[in-house]
Motif scaffolding. Structure first.
Motif, PDB file in Angstrom:
ATOM      1  N   SER A   1      35.716  42.032  41.929  1.00  0.00           N
ATOM      2  CA  SER A   1      35.809  39.917  42.024  1.00  0.00           C
ATOM      3  C   SER A   1      35.480  39.759  40.096  1.00  0.00           C
ATOM      4  O   SER A   1      35.329  38.769  39.965  1.00  0.00           O
ATOM      5  N   ILE A   2      35.441  40.689  39.091  1.00  0.00           N
ATOM      6  CA  ILE A   2      35.201  40.129  37.792  1.00  0.00           C
ATOM      7  C   ILE A   2      36.595  40.139  37.369  1.00  0.00           C
ATOM      8  O   ILE A   2      37.423  39.371  36.346  1.00  0.00           O
ATOM      9  N   ARG A   3      37.687  40.754  38.094  1.00  0.00           N
ATOM     10  CA  ARG A   3      39.262  40.730  37.271  1.00  0.00           C
ATOM     11  C   ARG A   3      39.626  39.216  37.634  1.00  0.00           C
ATOM     12  O   ARG A   3      39.972  38.581  38.171  1.00  0.00           O
ATOM     13  N   PRO A   4      40.878  38.805  36.239  1.00  0.00           N
ATOM     14  CA  PRO A   4      40.767  38.060  36.429  1.00  0.00           C
ATOM     15  C   PRO A   4      41.697  37.231  37.872  1.00  0.00           C
ATOM     16  O   PRO A   4      41.630  36.110  37.725  1.00  0.00           O
ATOM     17  N   TRP A   5      42.591  38.574  37.782  1.00  0.00           N
ATOM     18  CA  TRP A   5      43.345  38.001  39.198  1.00  0.00           C
ATOM     19  C   TRP A   5      42.862  37.334  39.991  1.00  0.00           C
ATOM     20  O   TRP A   5      43.085  36.224  40.686  1.00  0.00           O
ATOM     21  N   VAL A   6      41.296  38.176  40.556  1.00  0.00           N
ATOM     22  CA  VAL A   6      40.583  37.878  41.144  1.00  0.00           C
ATOM     23  C   VAL A   6      40.290  35.902  41.242  1.00  0.00           C
ATOM     24  O   VAL A   6      40.186  35.074  42.458  1.00  0.00           O
ATOM     25  N   ARG A   7      39.706  35.917  39.826  1.00  0.00           N
ATOM     26  CA  ARG A   7      39.293  34.310  39.450  1.00  0.00           C
ATOM     27  C   ARG A   7      40.740  33.145  39.593  1.00  0.00           C
ATOM     28  O   ARG A   7      40.152  32.884  40.599  1.00  0.00           O
TER      29      ARG A   7
ATOM     30  N   GLU B   1      40.011  30.386  42.019  1.00  0.00           N
ATOM     31  CA  GLU B   1      40.794  29.290  41.531  1.00  0.00           C
ATOM     32  C   GLU B   1      41.806  28.340  41.925  1.00  0.00           C
ATOM     33  O   GLU B   1      42.134  26.920  42.455  1.00  0.00           O
ATOM     34  N   LYS B   2      43.267  28.998  42.749  1.00  0.00           N
ATOM     35  CA  LYS B   2      43.639  28.219  43.431  1.00  0.00           C
ATOM     36  C   LYS B   2      43.815  27.338  45.153  1.00  0.00           C
ATOM     37  O   LYS B   2      44.070  26.556  44.881  1.00  0.00           O
TER      38      LYS B   2
END
Lengths: 247, 249
Positions: free
Chosen positions: A233-239, A243-244
């Motif tokens: 959950s802290i990885r950028p791709w999950v963020r 957001e998408k």
């Protein structure tokens, strides 16, 4: 030989792969289950001895075999995670445990419902019933151990060790219980080449079996995706993904 | 003694080359004996740890005639099962002690750091646990068998199954304890993990005792329990070692 697997050690790649896989699995599961269940429940001939009540077989047997199959896949995943330190293997084992427990419970409940008209009782301390019940306990132990740890990585490793100890014990438990008491009818489907049931009954069973296996695949896939997201959950791709979704 | 053993272990950390050479002289057997002696000494200083599971065993067995009724025939029919289930529960109760205090005071980590394979040290600890809990159980079992009117032919079978079976309980239980030692409320979880694994021992042991009561040969069941014993003796310490590594992370 195994090189094609290497990219899937990356959670992001695997996540997108499950994204592509999921619609196919769902469609196939729906197809097979609807054909299989309609065929089995409406068109397959009734058993000469057990009448219509044998039709519960089409749910009971797939659930029972999947309950064991999922445990074995869980053990393989646990071995991969312990030997090669694959974090995703942990996630997949965690995703499989509750599904396997649910199938075990389904096998037990349908078995009880089948036993009532056939044997005249809901529960008998018969070898197969008992070993299925013990399998349920093993699943619940793995799930409980998973929940007991705060750290998901530690939980995966501990549950993995327990799963492997369990998988060594399953045949021992199975044989000891078999030896202890047997009433359950012998295997009808797995006698390869010469199944002791007629083909009109066997074909719908094959459809049901594949359907239930695919259904298990769909649920495991969904849970596996959630596990991947929760662990990363802290990885950028999950963020970015979140957001998408929100946008 | 314990302090000495511990301090000996502390000084035996491989700090430099000369030191590692000296450590190598400590053979596996000596390491095994050291840990065994240390655990037995600790147990001797907390005698209630030995006595309490035993009392628990005795009390459970006394409860059954009170609950079921004093008829000798019924009791002798269910005696093997009662004795074995009580033995399972008593072992379960005592398992917690196997690694808990060592985990809390850090000596478990020291054992992991020591140059000896964790296999040997764990085996010594399990053996000590069996000497403290399994052996007294075996010694007191005939007395309880009298209380339950166990068939006279079955006494040898009872003792032999306990002799081969209780080490299996300690070995398999050690895996469960090693997994749950780092968890705060591990006790209830432990029973959930370990009890299903005890089922084969229970089945074969009670069946051996029942067969003996009929005057039939029970060597087959005994052989299977022995197989379980040797199987768990060779495999369980590895699982325990891996589990301790996870728990002391």
């Amino acid at each position: 030989m195994w090189k094609f697997l290497h990219p899937y050690a990356n959670p992001e790649t695997t996540y997108h792969f499950t994204n592509k896989l999921l619609p196919w699995l769902t469609a196939l599961a729906a197809l097979f289950l609807s054909i299989g269940l309609v065929w089995a429940l409406l068109f397959a001939p009734a058993d000469y001895q057990q009448g219509d009540s044998f039709r519960i077989f089409y749910v009971h047997v797939p659930a029972a075999s999947l309950s064991m199959g999922i445990y074995v896949s869980m053990a393989i995943a646990a071995l991969c995670s312990l030997v090669w330190q694959l974090k995703l293997a942990d996630a997949s084992a965690a995703a499989m445990a509750p599904v396997g427990a649910a199938f075990t419970a389904i096998a037990l409940i349908t078995g009880a419902a089948w036993g009532k008209p056939m044997w005249g009782t809901w529960w008998i301390w018969d070898a197969r019933l008992t070993s299925e019940l013990i399998l349920l306990f093993l699943y619940l132990g793995v799930i409980a151990l998973h929940n007991a740890f705060e750290d998901k990585n530690l939980a995966g490793k501990a549950a993995g060790i327990l799963t492997l100890v369990g998988v060594i014990n399953i045949p021992i438990i199975k044989y000891s219980v078999d030896w202890w008491n047997t009433l359950h009818q012998g295997s009808t489907v797995s006698k390869l080449g010469k199944p002791s049931m007629s083909l009109d009954m066997l074909w719908p069973f094959i459809f049901c079996f594949i359907g239930f296996a695919l259904l298990a695949g769909v649920i495991i896939c969904l849970r596996f995706r959630n596990e991947i997201l929760a662990r990363n959950s802290i990885r950028p791709w999950v963020r970015q993904l979140v957001e998408k979704q929100l946008a | 003694m314990t302090l000495k053993a511990q301090s000996q272990q502390m000084t035996e950390q491989p700090i430099d080359k000369a030191n590692t050479d000296r450590v190598k002289q400590l053979s596996y057997r000596r390491a095994f004996m050291l840990v065994l002696k240390r655990d037995l000494t600790i147990a001797m200083r907390h005698k209630d740890d030995i006595i309490n599971p035993l009392l628990f065993f005795v009390i459970i067995i006394t409860l059954f005639p009170l609950g079921i009724g004093p008829e000798a025939q019924t009791l002798s029919r269910i005696a093997p099962g009662i004795i074995w289930v009580a033995a399972l529960l008593a072992t379960l109760l005592s398992l917690d002690r196997l690694f808990k205090s060592d985990h809390l005071d850090g000596s478990l980590e020291q054992m992991l750091l020591s140059p000896h394979p964790i296999f040997v040290l764990v085996l010594a600890k399990i053996f000590a646990h069996w000497l403290i809990t399994g052996l007294p159980l075996i010694l007191i079992a005939p007395l309880l068998a009298v209380l339950l009117h166990l068939d006279e032919n079955s006494y040898t079978a009872l003792l032999l199954t306990l002799l081969l079976g209780t080490p299996v309980l300690s070995l398999l239980g050690a895996v469960g304890v090693a997994l749950t030692v780092g968890i705060k409320k591990g006790g209830v979880l432990l029973s959930l993990l370990v009890l299903p694994l005890y089922i084969p021992v229970l089945i074969f042991a009670t069946s051996a005792i029942d067969t003996a009561a009929l005057g039939l040969p029970y060597s087959g069941q005994l052989a299977i329990i022995a197989a379980l014993f040797f199987g768990s003796l060779t495999l369980a310490p590895f699982a325990v070692g891996a589990a301790i590594k996870v728990s002391t992370n």
